[in-house]
Scaffold this active site. Structure first.
Site, PDB file in Angstrom:
ATOM      1  N   PRO A   1       0.783  -1.223  -0.105  1.00 11.54           N
ATOM      2  CA  PRO A   1       0.012   0.063  -0.026  1.00 11.54           C
ATOM      3  C   PRO A   1       0.680   1.051  -0.114  1.00 11.54           C
ATOM      4  O   PRO A   1       1.721   1.421   0.797  1.00 11.54           O
ATOM      5  CB  PRO A   1      -0.947  -0.082   1.144  1.00 11.54           C
ATOM      6  CG  PRO A   1      -0.475  -1.332   2.038  1.00 11.54           C
ATOM      7  CD  PRO A   1       0.462  -1.785   1.276  1.00 11.54           C
ATOM      8  N   GLU A   2       0.494   2.181  -0.822  1.00 14.72           N
ATOM      9  CA  GLU A   2       1.194   3.784  -0.839  1.00 14.72           C
ATOM     10  C   GLU A   2       0.487   4.682  -0.360  1.00 14.72           C
ATOM     11  O   GLU A   2      -0.843   4.330   0.089  1.00 14.72           O
ATOM     12  CB  GLU A   2       1.576   3.876  -2.401  1.00 14.72           C
ATOM     13  CG  GLU A   2       2.389   2.600  -2.965  1.00 14.72           C
ATOM     14  CD  GLU A   2       2.699   2.845  -4.443  1.00 14.72           C
ATOM     15  OE1 GLU A   2       3.053   4.211  -4.826  1.00 14.72           O
ATOM     16  OE2 GLU A   2       2.824   1.625  -5.261  1.00 14.72           O
TER      17      GLU A   2
ATOM     18  N   LYS B   1       3.265   6.440   4.842  1.00 15.50           N
ATOM     19  CA  LYS B   1       2.535   5.248   4.560  1.00 15.50           C
ATOM     20  C   LYS B   1       2.233   4.724   5.798  1.00 15.50           C
ATOM     21  O   LYS B   1       2.084   3.592   6.061  1.00 15.50           O
ATOM     22  CB  LYS B   1       3.473   4.390   3.827  1.00 15.50           C
ATOM     23  CG  LYS B   1       3.819   4.696   2.467  1.00 15.50           C
ATOM     24  CD  LYS B   1       4.689   3.623   1.639  1.00 15.50           C
ATOM     25  CE  LYS B   1       5.424   4.234   0.648  1.00 15.50           C
ATOM     26  NZ  LYS B   1       6.196   2.947  -0.009  1.00 15.50           N
TER      27      LYS B   1
ATOM     28  N   ARG C   1      13.549  -3.277  -9.008  1.00 12.03           N
ATOM     29  CA  ARG C   1      11.975  -3.358  -9.456  1.00 12.03           C
ATOM     30  C   ARG C   1      11.661  -3.061 -10.615  1.00 12.03           C
ATOM     31  O   ARG C   1      12.213  -2.334 -11.438  1.00 12.03           O
ATOM     32  CB  ARG C   1      11.667  -1.875  -8.622  1.00 12.03           C
ATOM     33  CG  ARG C   1      11.803  -1.983  -7.246  1.00 12.03           C
ATOM     34  CD  ARG C   1      11.853  -0.551  -6.646  1.00 12.03           C
ATOM     35  NE  ARG C   1      12.126  -0.501  -5.062  1.00 12.03           N
ATOM     36  CZ  ARG C   1      10.891  -0.450  -4.156  1.00 12.03           C
ATOM     37  NH1 ARG C   1       9.846  -0.236  -4.314  1.00 12.03           N
ATOM     38  NH2 ARG C   1      11.231  -0.391  -2.908  1.00 12.03           N
TER      39      ARG C   1
END
Ligand SMILES: [Zn+2]
Length: 269
Positions: free
Chosen positions: A2-3, A60, A256
């Protein structure tokens, strides 16, 4: 993971539902989700009888404000906060807050990377960078201009700018027409302005859509966010760019997966 838009959505959801509730007790079966696991008893003691005065977001983290203390909840890779879930299935439930009115908040986490931390004050952590949603242009220009770093990596550095993760960073760079490997020092002030604008517009739209639910993330009532269906570049390898029809490519940047358009996000040094 989650961002900022997902955490902001969770915070807005909880704010209207748990503020002014009194905690009856807390429970855990996973001591190590507490940043100082020896202190679970202390946290339990402080939380007991505490009233939730506010819910906010720091980077976050979901932050619950009690009268003197704050409880920070970081959802790690796959954590979910569920408010009074209908199901009694307790698999993967790591932590619960029971409120006196019978309502309860559960932390569900398959991978156990969530972290809960108690602070004995209400001041924001020094280690968090400027919030991506509210950072001013002049602060942002200082952060970018003073460094010579690959822009994607810089935007993911929570100590410099907090809130952006791997999904939205690609969406932001696509919107700002910037190749992810561009060095921050090579960005003109016009480009920095485009980037600042893109950060705000992508994050605001994602909050409006209540986040991205292609994997674990859900709202505390179990519903999904809708951003994934309107994403522009993330996980669209081989599909056509919405701006110019070029084929979206995937590369790795610092391990990434990174998605970009080779046409309007050309590499320029
Ligand atoms: Zn394009």
């Amino acid at each position: 993971m989650p961002e900022l838009p997902e955490i902001e959505t969770i915070v807005r959801f909880l704010k209207s539902r748990i503020v002014s509730k009194t905690i009856d007790r807390i429970w855990t079966n996973t001591d190590r989700i507490f940043s100082d696991h020896r202190n679970f008893k202390k946290i339990a003691l402080i939380a007991k009888g505490g009233c939730v005065q506010n819910v906010d977001r720091w980077g976050k983290n979901v932050v619950l404000f009690l009268s003197k203390h704050t409880i920070l909840i970081h959802l790690g890779m796959s954590g979910k906060l569920l408010l009074s879930p209908k199901s009694n299935d307790s698999s993967y439930i790591r932590f619960k807050i029971f409120f006196k009115d019978g309502c309860d908040l559960w932390l569900h986490d398959v991978r156990k990377f969530s972290k809960i931390r108690l602070k004995s004050n209400q001041s924001k952590d020094g280690e968090l960078g400027a919030d991506a949603l509210t950072v001013s242009y002049s602060d942002f220009e200082n952060i970018i201009g003073q460094r010579r770093k690959i822009i994607k990596i810089l935007l993911l550095d929570q100590g410099l700018i907090s809130g952006i993760g791997n999904i939205y960073v690609d969406e932001i760079l696509w919107a700002a027409n910037i190749h992810p490997l561009t060095l921050s020092s090579d960005l003109s002030s016009d480009k920095i302005q485009d980037l600042h604008r893109a950060i705000k517009s992508v994050l605001r739209l994602a909050i409006k859509k209540r986040g991205t639910s292609f994997k674990d993330y859900r709202l505390p009532d179990g519903t999904r966010g809708d951003y994934y269906s309107i994403r522009k570049v993330y996980q669209r390898t081989g599909e056509k760019c919405f701006k110019d029809g070029a084929i979206i490519q995937r590369i790795k940047v610092s391990q990434r997966s990174t998605y970009f358009c080779p046409e309007h996000q050309r590499y320029r040094s």
